[in-house]
Design a protein around this motif. Structure first.
Motif, PDB file in Angstrom:
ATOM      1  N   UNK A   1       0.827  -1.206   0.000  1.00 52.25           N
ATOM      2  CA  UNK A   1       0.000   0.000   0.000  1.00 52.25           C
ATOM      3  C   UNK A   1       0.864   1.261   0.000  1.00 52.25           C
ATOM      4  N   UNK A   2       0.378   2.287  -0.701  1.00 54.60           N
ATOM      5  CA  UNK A   2       1.034   3.595  -0.714  1.00 54.60           C
ATOM      6  C   UNK A   2       0.001   4.651  -1.063  1.00 54.60           C
ATOM      7  N   UNK A   3       0.234   5.871  -0.622  1.00 53.47           N
ATOM      8  CA  UNK A   3      -0.661   6.984  -0.933  1.00 53.47           C
ATOM      9  C   UNK A   3       0.065   7.970  -1.833  1.00 53.47           C
ATOM     10  N   UNK A   4      -0.515   8.265  -2.987  1.00 50.77           N
ATOM     11  CA  UNK A   4       0.053   9.222  -3.933  1.00 50.77           C
ATOM     12  C   UNK A   4      -0.877  10.419  -4.025  1.00 50.77           C
ATOM     13  N   UNK A   5      -0.434  11.541  -3.514  1.00 52.51           N
ATOM     14  CA  UNK A   5      -1.215  12.778  -3.537  1.00 52.51           C
ATOM     15  C   UNK A   5      -2.607  12.556  -2.956  1.00 52.51           C
ATOM     16  N   UNK A   6      -2.668  11.796  -1.872  1.00 55.45           N
ATOM     17  CA  UNK A   6      -3.922  11.556  -1.189  1.00 55.45           C
ATOM     18  C   UNK A   6      -4.763  10.434  -1.763  1.00 55.45           C
ATOM     19  N   UNK A   7      -4.283   9.777  -2.810  1.00 50.32           N
ATOM     20  CA  UNK A   7      -5.027   8.695  -3.454  1.00 50.32           C
ATOM     21  C   UNK A   7      -4.455   7.352  -3.001  1.00 50.32           C
ATOM     22  N   UNK A   8      -5.314   6.460  -2.525  1.00 54.38           N
ATOM     23  CA  UNK A   8      -4.873   5.139  -2.081  1.00 54.38           C
ATOM     24  C   UNK A   8      -4.477   4.288  -3.288  1.00 54.38           C
ATOM     25  N   UNK A   9      -3.273   3.750  -3.241  1.00 56.78           N
ATOM     26  CA  UNK A   9      -2.729   2.976  -4.359  1.00 56.78           C
ATOM     27  C   UNK A   9      -2.046   1.710  -3.858  1.00 56.78           C
ATOM     28  N   UNK A  10      -1.728   0.833  -4.796  1.00 55.49           N
ATOM     29  CA  UNK A  10      -0.854  -0.299  -4.536  1.00 55.49           C
ATOM     30  C   UNK A  10       0.379  -0.145  -5.419  1.00 55.49           C
ATOM     31  N   UNK A  11       1.533  -0.400  -4.833  1.00 56.65           N
ATOM     32  CA  UNK A  11       2.807  -0.223  -5.524  1.00 56.65           C
ATOM     33  C   UNK A  11       3.331  -1.581  -6.002  1.00 56.65           C
ATOM     34  N   UNK A  12       3.846  -1.597  -7.239  1.00 55.49           N
ATOM     35  CA  UNK A  12       4.390  -2.811  -7.830  1.00 55.49           C
ATOM     36  C   UNK A  12       5.742  -2.494  -8.462  1.00 55.49           C
ATOM     37  N   UNK A  13       6.622  -3.487  -8.480  1.00 57.16           N
ATOM     38  CA  UNK A  13       7.925  -3.308  -9.101  1.00 57.16           C
ATOM     39  C   UNK A  13       8.167  -4.453 -10.079  1.00 57.16           C
ATOM     40  N   UNK A  14       8.786  -4.125 -11.220  1.00 59.41           N
ATOM     41  CA  UNK A  14       9.002  -5.094 -12.288  1.00 59.41           C
ATOM     42  C   UNK A  14      10.436  -4.977 -12.806  1.00 59.41           C
ATOM     43  N   UNK A  15      10.899  -6.056 -13.417  1.00 63.08           N
ATOM     44  CA  UNK A  15      12.244  -6.041 -14.000  1.00 63.08           C
ATOM     45  C   UNK A  15      12.206  -6.644 -15.394  1.00 63.08           C
ATOM     46  N   UNK A  16      12.885  -5.936 -16.313  1.00 62.95           N
ATOM     47  CA  UNK A  16      13.161  -6.441 -17.652  1.00 62.95           C
ATOM     48  C   UNK A  16      14.656  -6.309 -17.883  1.00 62.95           C
ATOM     49  N   UNK A  17      15.126  -6.816 -18.994  1.00 65.54           N
ATOM     50  CA  UNK A  17      16.537  -6.672 -19.328  1.00 65.54           C
ATOM     51  C   UNK A  17      16.871  -5.191 -19.470  1.00 65.54           C
ATOM     52  N   UNK A  18      17.741  -4.694 -18.621  1.00 62.53           N
ATOM     53  CA  UNK A  18      18.182  -3.302 -18.707  1.00 62.53           C
ATOM     54  C   UNK A  18      17.299  -2.298 -18.016  1.00 62.53           C
ATOM     55  N   UNK A  19      16.151  -2.716 -17.462  1.00 59.35           N
ATOM     56  CA  UNK A  19      15.219  -1.773 -16.858  1.00 59.35           C
ATOM     57  C   UNK A  19      14.587  -2.352 -15.600  1.00 59.35           C
ATOM     58  N   UNK A  20      14.503  -1.548 -14.580  1.00 57.64           N
ATOM     59  CA  UNK A  20      13.615  -1.791 -13.446  1.00 57.64           C
ATOM     60  C   UNK A  20      12.567  -0.696 -13.482  1.00 57.64           C
TER      61      UNK A  20
END
Length: 260
Positions: free
Chosen positions: A171-190
């Motif tokens: 869980x995370x709040x972005x500018x007062x909006x309730x959100x869910x945070x996700x992280x991904x990985x590809x070749x050369x990029x997170x």
């Protein structure tokens, strides 16, 4: 020599959710890390499907991009963008910073770009969807539509990239909006995305890190959405300001990307 996060690479990353809307990739395992979590991929699926339903919207974005100069010296540039869209083929996009101001207008028949910093504008007849227009402009001219990366999430024709890692951060709040945070990985990029909770799974924040560069430059942006806004038809019409100078679209290469 300057190194910056490639916009083409960034757009390729953002194609993921639309592709996931067709089929969630099978579980994958990477060395020294967890498997791709189905819940993270399912979140992209929900987001992509929802974005495909939007017909008219306004997106405001505050973004920062890092450039790497000699000796790995990082420099950050901030921009603010607003994009009004009536799909499939109307867009008005404005991008401003301390050093430049650019306006792009497209009504499904004519494309216009105006650079306030240079005083030049260019127009040309064009047809196609907003996303098709963006691909053409990027391939033929150094013109980029602000926040256009968001359209990649709703492109069901895109080829899915290979996700090496996917995690639910929480869980995370972005500018007062309730959100869910996700992280991904590809070749050369997170990359990370914060998706709004509830019936409207909109992307609220995006962070991309180039991992194939020693300096690991980042692109980040926060987005504010207005769905089904009242947009006047005249917003998609371009009237050159007094004193503006018309140039051929071919010259956009010279004038559309001024020095920061």
């Amino acid at each position: 020599m300057r190194l910056a996060i490639s916009r083409r690479s960034l757009r390729r990353l953002l194609v993921v959710a639309a592709c996931c809307a067709a089929a969630v990739p099978a579980l994958a395992q990477i060395d020294n890390g967890p498997a791709v979590e189905p819940e993270a991929m399912a979140a992209l699926t929900r987001m992509g499907k929802f974005l495909q339903t939007l017909q008219s919207f306004r997106v405001k974005g505050d973004a920062s991009t890092e450039e790497v100069l000699g000796q790995d010296l990082k420099v950050r540039y901030d921009t603010a963008s607003t994009m009004d869209v009536t799909r499939p083929d109307h867009v008005r996009a404005e991008q401003t910073s301390d050093r430049r101001h650019r306006l792009v207008v497209y009504d499904g028949k004519t494309f216009s770009v105006y650079s306030k910093s240079s005083g030049y504008y260019a127009q040309a007849p064009m047809t196609g969807t907003v996303y098709e227009l963006a691909n053409k402009l990027e391939s033929d001219y150094p013109v980029q539509l602000p926040i256009l990366d968001l359209f990649a999430w709703a492109d069901d024709q895109a080829k899915p990239p290979e996700i090496r890692m996917a995690r639910v951060v929480g869980f995370a709040t972005i500018r007062g909006v309730a959100c869910d945070q996700y992280v991904f990985r590809e070749a050369g990029h997170d990359w990370q995305v914060w998706i709004q909770r509830g019936a409207q799974p909109l992307p609220r924040r995006l962070v991309v890190t180039l991992t194939d560069k020693v300096s690991r430059p980042q692109y980040s942006a926060d987005y504010d959405w207005t769905l089904n806004p009242q947009i006047a038809a005249t917003s998609y019409q371009f009237t050159p300001p007094a004193g503006a100078i018309s140039v051929p679209l071919a010259r956009v290469k010279e004038i559309a990307v001024p020095r920061r």
